[in-house]
Design an enzyme around this catalytic site. Structure first.
Site, short mmCIF file in Angstrom:
data_model
loop_
_atom_site.label_atom_id
_atom_site.label_comp_id
_atom_site.label_asym_id
_atom_site.label_seq_id
_atom_site.Cartn_x
_atom_site.Cartn_y
_atom_site.Cartn_z
N SER A 7 0.83 -1.20 0.00
CA SER A 7 0.00 0.00 0.00
C SER A 7 0.87 1.25 0.00
O SER A 7 1.68 1.45 0.91
CB SER A 7 -0.90 0.01 1.24
OG SER A 7 -1.53 1.28 1.36
N HIS A 32 -1.25 -1.22 -4.30
CA HIS A 32 -2.53 -0.99 -3.62
C HIS A 32 -2.66 0.49 -3.34
O HIS A 32 -1.80 1.09 -2.67
CB HIS A 32 -2.59 -1.80 -2.33
CG HIS A 32 -3.92 -1.75 -1.65
ND1 HIS A 32 -5.00 -2.51 -2.07
CD2 HIS A 32 -4.36 -1.02 -0.59
CE1 HIS A 32 -6.04 -2.25 -1.28
NE2 HIS A 32 -5.68 -1.36 -0.39
N ASP A 34 -4.94 3.33 -1.71
CA ASP A 34 -6.02 3.61 -0.76
C ASP A 34 -6.57 5.01 -1.00
O ASP A 34 -5.89 6.01 -0.73
CB ASP A 34 -5.51 3.50 0.68
CG ASP A 34 -5.26 2.05 1.08
OD1 ASP A 34 -6.19 1.24 0.96
OD2 ASP A 34 -4.14 1.74 1.51
N MET A 36 -9.24 7.75 0.07
CA MET A 36 -10.08 8.09 1.23
C MET A 36 -10.66 9.48 1.06
O MET A 36 -9.97 10.39 0.59
CB MET A 36 -9.25 8.04 2.52
CG MET A 36 -8.55 6.72 2.76
SD MET A 36 -7.65 6.73 4.33
CE MET A 36 -6.74 5.18 4.20
N HIS A 65 -8.53 0.91 -4.01
CA HIS A 65 -9.45 0.62 -2.91
C HIS A 65 -10.17 1.91 -2.54
O HIS A 65 -9.59 2.79 -1.90
CB HIS A 65 -8.63 0.07 -1.73
CG HIS A 65 -9.43 -0.22 -0.51
ND1 HIS A 65 -8.85 -0.46 0.72
CD2 HIS A 65 -10.78 -0.32 -0.29
CE1 HIS A 65 -9.77 -0.69 1.62
NE2 HIS A 65 -10.95 -0.59 1.04
N MET A 67 -12.28 3.90 -0.44
CA MET A 67 -12.91 4.07 0.87
C MET A 67 -13.64 5.41 0.85
O MET A 67 -13.24 6.37 1.52
CB MET A 67 -11.85 3.99 1.97
CG MET A 67 -11.33 2.59 2.18
SD MET A 67 -9.97 2.51 3.37
CE MET A 67 -8.60 2.80 2.25
N MET A 136 -11.28 -6.45 5.51
CA MET A 136 -10.44 -5.55 6.29
C MET A 136 -10.07 -6.24 7.61
O MET A 136 -10.95 -6.75 8.32
CB MET A 136 -11.16 -4.24 6.57
CG MET A 136 -11.44 -3.39 5.34
SD MET A 136 -9.94 -2.88 4.47
CE MET A 136 -9.07 -1.94 5.75
N ASP A 174 -6.35 -6.74 4.28
CA ASP A 174 -5.71 -5.43 4.38
C ASP A 174 -5.75 -4.97 5.82
O ASP A 174 -6.83 -4.79 6.39
CB ASP A 174 -6.45 -4.45 3.47
CG ASP A 174 -5.83 -3.06 3.46
OD1 ASP A 174 -4.82 -2.83 4.14
OD2 ASP A 174 -6.38 -2.19 2.75
#
Length: 214
Positions: A7, A32, A34, A36, A65, A67, A136, A174
């Site tokens: 990540s 990966h 992330d 957000m 990913h 979120m 998660m 993760d």
């Protein structure tokens, strides 16, 4: 097949291109990413414009990913930016099936993520439609959290559900992944491991990635 997906949330953002090349040289399988929004999780990271810039840096598979609330609003943008797979949270969209179909309609792999407190029943009806389920193993929003060991039986149950249905979707984990927890989740049935601080905090990144596969 086991895949390691470091990540970049734990990378040094001032040198992001170099940090990505570092994991590529060290044997990472995926990047990966992330994403957000400060709403679904209590943090802000980067969006599609950053993904578009770093797409030029590496040929590695981009695992985005999301979120974020209402992820369906951003799928086309991430496709255009170079994403290979988009993972959305079952908790973040009212129409999960439609969202997954939208991702696949853009020609990407589609995944669904579940927070630790969300039961597997939330994704059971979607298993025939997804390429991957992300479980998660910490509460999302921050890097460097400790692994929640009670998630190991959840991984085992999901693997059984997939096998019973004759499906071969990937199971990604993760949160809190290191050489010790990697062994636990692999034995439980996970085959895609996200690791942030364990990889980027290591003196020898190649050895860290290798230890997750050992």
């Amino acid at each position: 097949m086991l895949k390691i997906a470091p990540s970049i949330l734990s990378a040094d953002f001032a040198y992001l291109a170099d940090e990505i090349k570092k994991i590529e040289r060290a044997g990472a399988d995926w990047v990966h990413i992330d994403v957000m929004d400060g709403l679904f999780v209590p943090n802000l990271t980067f969006g599609a414009p950053v993904v578009k810039k770093i797409r030029k840096v590496t040929p590695l598979f981009f695992d985005c990913h999301l979120m974020v609330e209402s992820p369906e609003k951003y799928i086309a943008d991430f496709k255009a930016a170079g994403a290979d797979q988009i993972v959305v949270h079952a908790e973040a969209t009212k129409h999960l099936h439609r969202c997954v179909q939208q991702i696949k309609g853009e020609g990407m792999r589609a995944g669904v993520a579940l927070n630790p407190a969300t039961p597997l029943s939330a994704v059971e009806e979607m298993l025939p439609y997804v390429d991957m389920v992300l479980l998660m193993t910490v509460n999302p929003g921050f890097g460097g959290q400790s692994f929640i060991e009670s998630m190991v039986p959840k991984i085992k149950r999901l693997r059984r559900m997939l096998e019973d249905a004759g499906l071969d979707a990937d199971i990604q984990v993760d949160g809190g992944i290191n050489d010790k927890t990697a062994k636990l989740v692999r034995e439980a049935g996970a085959n895609v491991l996200v690791a942030g601080s364990y990889v980027y905090g290591a003196e020898d990144v190649q050895a860290a990635i290798a230890s997750l596969k050992a």
